[in-house]
Design a protein around this motif. Sequence first.
Motif, PDB file in Angstrom:
ATOM      1  N   LEU A 157       0.826  -1.208   0.000  1.00 52.76           N
ATOM      2  CA  LEU A 157       0.000   0.000   0.000  1.00 52.76           C
ATOM      3  C   LEU A 157       0.859   1.257   0.000  1.00 52.76           C
ATOM      4  CD1 LEU A 157      -2.678   1.557   0.278  1.00 52.76           C
ATOM      5  CD2 LEU A 157      -2.501   1.208   2.767  1.00 52.76           C
ATOM      6  N   HIS A 158       1.896   1.288   0.836  1.00 51.70           N
ATOM      7  CA  HIS A 158       2.739   2.479   0.883  1.00 51.70           C
ATOM      8  C   HIS A 158       3.393   2.722  -0.479  1.00 51.70           C
ATOM      9  CE1 HIS A 158       4.799   5.462   3.572  1.00 51.70           C
ATOM     10  NE2 HIS A 158       5.481   5.588   2.445  1.00 51.70           N
ATOM     11  N   ALA A 159       3.865   1.648  -1.107  1.00 52.91           N
ATOM     12  CA  ALA A 159       4.481   1.799  -2.429  1.00 52.91           C
ATOM     13  C   ALA A 159       3.456   2.296  -3.449  1.00 52.91           C
ATOM     14  CB  ALA A 159       5.069   0.461  -2.878  1.00 52.91           C
ATOM     15  N   LEU A 160       2.237   1.774  -3.382  1.00 43.76           N
ATOM     16  CA  LEU A 160       1.192   2.205  -4.315  1.00 43.76           C
ATOM     17  C   LEU A 160       0.897   3.687  -4.143  1.00 43.76           C
ATOM     18  CD1 LEU A 160      -0.861   0.894  -6.419  1.00 43.76           C
ATOM     19  CD2 LEU A 160      -2.538   1.066  -4.557  1.00 43.76           C
ATOM     20  N   MET A 161       0.847   4.146  -2.892  1.00 47.49           N
ATOM     21  CA  MET A 161       0.558   5.560  -2.644  1.00 47.49           C
ATOM     22  C   MET A 161       1.695   6.447  -3.112  1.00 47.49           C
ATOM     23  SD  MET A 161      -2.480   5.744  -1.591  1.00 47.49           S
ATOM     24  CE  MET A 161      -2.490   7.484  -1.132  1.00 47.49           C
ATOM     25  N   GLU A 162       2.923   6.010  -2.955  1.00 50.17           N
ATOM     26  CA  GLU A 162       4.054   6.803  -3.440  1.00 50.17           C
ATOM     27  C   GLU A 162       4.032   6.913  -4.957  1.00 50.17           C
ATOM     28  OE1 GLU A 162       7.576   5.048  -1.714  1.00 50.17           O
ATOM     29  OE2 GLU A 162       7.547   6.512  -0.070  1.00 50.17           O
ATOM     30  N   GLU A 163       3.590   5.858  -5.630  1.00 47.68           N
ATOM     31  CA  GLU A 163       3.591   5.840  -7.087  1.00 47.68           C
ATOM     32  C   GLU A 163       2.386   6.570  -7.697  1.00 47.68           C
ATOM     33  OE1 GLU A 163       4.192   1.937  -8.787  1.00 47.68           O
ATOM     34  OE2 GLU A 163       5.589   1.369  -7.188  1.00 47.68           O
ATOM     35  N   PHE A 164       1.224   6.480  -7.043  1.00 47.46           N
ATOM     36  CA  PHE A 164      -0.002   6.989  -7.666  1.00 47.46           C
ATOM     37  C   PHE A 164      -0.789   7.988  -6.817  1.00 47.46           C
ATOM     38  CE2 PHE A 164       0.663   2.840  -9.709  1.00 47.46           C
ATOM     39  CZ  PHE A 164       0.508   3.162 -11.052  1.00 47.46           C
ATOM     40  N   GLY A 165      -0.517   8.049  -5.519  1.00 52.86           N
ATOM     41  CA  GLY A 165      -1.392   8.823  -4.649  1.00 52.86           C
ATOM     42  C   GLY A 165      -0.759  10.042  -4.024  1.00 52.86           C
ATOM     43  N   ALA A 166       0.271  10.579  -4.633  1.00 51.25           N
ATOM     44  CA  ALA A 166       1.014  11.689  -4.026  1.00 51.25           C
ATOM     45  C   ALA A 166       0.138  12.927  -3.806  1.00 51.25           C
ATOM     46  CB  ALA A 166       2.223  12.050  -4.895  1.00 51.25           C
ATOM     47  N   ASP A 167      -0.869  13.143  -4.649  1.00 56.14           N
ATOM     48  CA  ASP A 167      -1.695  14.357  -4.543  1.00 56.14           C
ATOM     49  C   ASP A 167      -3.011  14.126  -3.803  1.00 56.14           C
ATOM     50  OD1 ASP A 167       0.180  15.784  -6.004  1.00 56.14           O
ATOM     51  OD2 ASP A 167      -0.743  15.257  -7.917  1.00 56.14           O
ATOM     52  N   GLU A 168      -3.187  12.930  -3.263  1.00 57.59           N
ATOM     53  CA  GLU A 168      -4.490  12.595  -2.696  1.00 57.59           C
ATOM     54  C   GLU A 168      -4.738  13.257  -1.337  1.00 57.59           C
ATOM     55  OE1 GLU A 168      -6.869   9.031  -4.015  1.00 57.59           O
ATOM     56  OE2 GLU A 168      -5.837   8.268  -2.233  1.00 57.59           O
ATOM     57  N   TYR A 169      -3.676  13.607  -0.640  1.00 57.43           N
ATOM     58  CA  TYR A 169      -3.821  14.212   0.689  1.00 57.43           C
ATOM     59  C   TYR A 169      -3.227  15.619   0.704  1.00 57.43           C
ATOM     60  CZ  TYR A 169      -5.453   9.804   2.656  1.00 57.43           C
ATOM     61  OH  TYR A 169      -6.195   8.676   2.932  1.00 57.43           O
ATOM     62  N   LYS A 170      -3.704  16.466  -0.184  1.00 56.53           N
ATOM     63  CA  LYS A 170      -3.216  17.839  -0.231  1.00 56.53           C
ATOM     64  C   LYS A 170      -3.529  18.551   1.089  1.00 56.53           C
ATOM     65  CE  LYS A 170      -3.565  18.384  -5.247  1.00 56.53           C
ATOM     66  NZ  LYS A 170      -4.233  19.090  -6.371  1.00 56.53           N
ATOM     67  N   GLY A 171      -2.577  19.349   1.547  1.00 58.21           N
ATOM     68  CA  GLY A 171      -2.725  20.022   2.832  1.00 58.21           C
ATOM     69  C   GLY A 171      -2.319  19.181   4.005  1.00 58.21           C
ATOM     70  N   LEU A 172      -1.916  17.942   3.717  1.00 58.28           N
ATOM     71  CA  LEU A 172      -1.494  17.015   4.758  1.00 58.28           C
ATOM     72  C   LEU A 172      -0.176  16.376   4.363  1.00 58.28           C
ATOM     73  CD1 LEU A 172      -4.933  15.257   5.339  1.00 58.28           C
ATOM     74  CD2 LEU A 172      -3.791  16.783   6.958  1.00 58.28           C
ATOM     75  N   LYS A 173       0.597  16.009   5.340  1.00 60.66           N
ATOM     76  CA  LYS A 173       1.829  15.273   5.090  1.00 60.66           C
ATOM     77  C   LYS A 173       1.603  13.824   5.521  1.00 60.66           C
ATOM     78  CE  LYS A 173       6.654  14.790   6.560  1.00 60.66           C
ATOM     79  NZ  LYS A 173       7.171  14.571   5.186  1.00 60.66           N
ATOM     80  N   PRO A 174       1.512  12.891   4.583  1.00 57.76           N
ATOM     81  CA  PRO A 174       1.346  11.494   4.967  1.00 57.76           C
ATOM     82  C   PRO A 174       2.584  10.989   5.713  1.00 57.76           C
ATOM     83  CG  PRO A 174       0.705  11.824   2.679  1.00 57.76           C
ATOM     84  CD  PRO A 174       1.423  13.070   3.122  1.00 57.76           C
ATOM     85  N   LEU A 175       2.342  10.329   6.823  1.00 55.91           N
ATOM     86  CA  LEU A 175       3.427   9.740   7.591  1.00 55.91           C
ATOM     87  C   LEU A 175       3.530   8.241   7.362  1.00 55.91           C
ATOM     88  CD1 LEU A 175       3.045  11.634  10.999  1.00 55.91           C
ATOM     89  CD2 LEU A 175       4.400  12.271   9.002  1.00 55.91           C
ATOM     90  N   ALA A 176       2.404   7.583   7.186  1.00 59.42           N
ATOM     91  CA  ALA A 176       2.424   6.139   6.915  1.00 59.42           C
ATOM     92  C   ALA A 176       1.089   5.723   6.328  1.00 59.42           C
ATOM     93  CB  ALA A 176       2.709   5.361   8.200  1.00 59.42           C
ATOM     94  N   PHE A 177       1.131   4.623   5.596  1.00 67.37           N
ATOM     95  CA  PHE A 177      -0.071   3.952   5.109  1.00 67.37           C
ATOM     96  C   PHE A 177       0.071   2.487   5.492  1.00 67.37           C
ATOM     97  CE2 PHE A 177       0.540   7.505   2.167  1.00 67.37           C
ATOM     98  CZ  PHE A 177      -0.713   8.106   2.205  1.00 67.37           C
ATOM     99  N   HIS A 178      -0.997   1.898   5.995  1.00 66.13           N
ATOM    100  CA  HIS A 178      -0.876   0.488   6.374  1.00 66.13           C
ATOM    101  C   HIS A 178      -2.221  -0.204   6.251  1.00 66.13           C
ATOM    102  CE1 HIS A 178      -2.881   0.402  10.383  1.00 66.13           C
ATOM    103  NE2 HIS A 178      -2.603   1.689  10.378  1.00 66.13           N
ATOM    104  N   MET A 179      -2.206  -1.523   6.428  1.00 68.03           N
ATOM    105  CA  MET A 179      -3.405  -2.357   6.366  1.00 68.03           C
ATOM    106  C   MET A 179      -3.435  -3.280   7.570  1.00 68.03           C
ATOM    107  SD  MET A 179      -3.154  -3.396   2.306  1.00 68.03           S
ATOM    108  CE  MET A 179      -4.683  -4.323   2.266  1.00 68.03           C
TER     109      MET A 179
END
Length: 347
Positions: free
Chosen positions: A127-149
């Motif tokens: 999931l973290h790799a997927l977000m780095e590759e495709f989801g960089a703009d999904e949390y504008k105004g926020l700094k993602p610290l982690a993604f997990h399942m």
Amino acid sequence: MTQITRRAALAGIGGTLAAPAFVRRARAAEVTLRLSHFLPPVAPMHTKVFEPWAKSVMEASGGAIEVQIFPAMQLGGKPPQLADQARQGICDIAWTLPVYTPDRFPVAETMSLPFMVTNAEKGSVALHALMEEFGADEYKGLKPLAFHMHDGGKLHMRDTPITSAADFQGKRLRAPNQATGELLAAMGAETVFFPVTEMVVGLSNGVIDGCCLPYEVVPPFKLQELTSISCEPAAGSRGLYANTFAIVMNQGAYDGLSPDLQKVIDDHSGPDWSRAIGKNFDAFEAFGRGMVEKQGNQIVEIPAEEIATWRPMAEPIYAAWIEKLNAAGHDGEAILKRANELLDAGA
């Protein structure tokens, strides 16, 4: 998120962060960061992940950063509002589920589709790799610290087991997310969706016959006392589902830190922390299953060949999700394909 020196990150299932190689000279707290989440303070995520993380951040900053943790929505609001609360500065850091605001964070939601999980650690890395590759703009105004399942969900029932598609007929089930609810409905269940914090009432008063959740949710909500049967897919294949989680920080709060304190946050975030949280969740899963066994509840296995007959029912759900991603400006087919590749590579 975590990177505690990026490999020393978080050694061990217990969630204790490795000691940083360099600890600054102790000084009074310069910054207080409020971390908000929706689970009770007895939940393993609170005691085994957030509390050690807060302690390590304070130590690595020489006492300059104090992280105050507010469990059970103590800062007000409801779980679906957590991402917005972090963006608005009501809290500085929030732990949130993208599925609580359906279709708003579609890339982060992708791995909450049915049959998109192996275990929590491998899923979190993917999931973290997927977000780095495709989801960089999904949390504008926020700094993602982690993604997990979390680990794959199981069916926890008040009094009747489910081991085949026919057993879903007429059952009232709390679905963990929209997509899984669609799968359960396709098999004949009557599904409802509400946050996990409201599930206890639903089970207690008989509004629902059961729920689809991982074992790690058992301890904080005493799920073993509200149900008598847990039905788990046979080992060795994709699980029924897993929800995705995001830990996000207010961008302004991060930008306001001095460069050395920003580095502390950076060293405690990222793919290493995602992996470590997933590893913790695999341990939480084993512990929760143990509580179900100790209660004397029945645990039944759903045969692999039965699960194989369920998977084609998810195809229309995947197709619809690709269209949602496309409508949001993404390449839906590429994202779903990449998610499967990442999961298969980690298996």
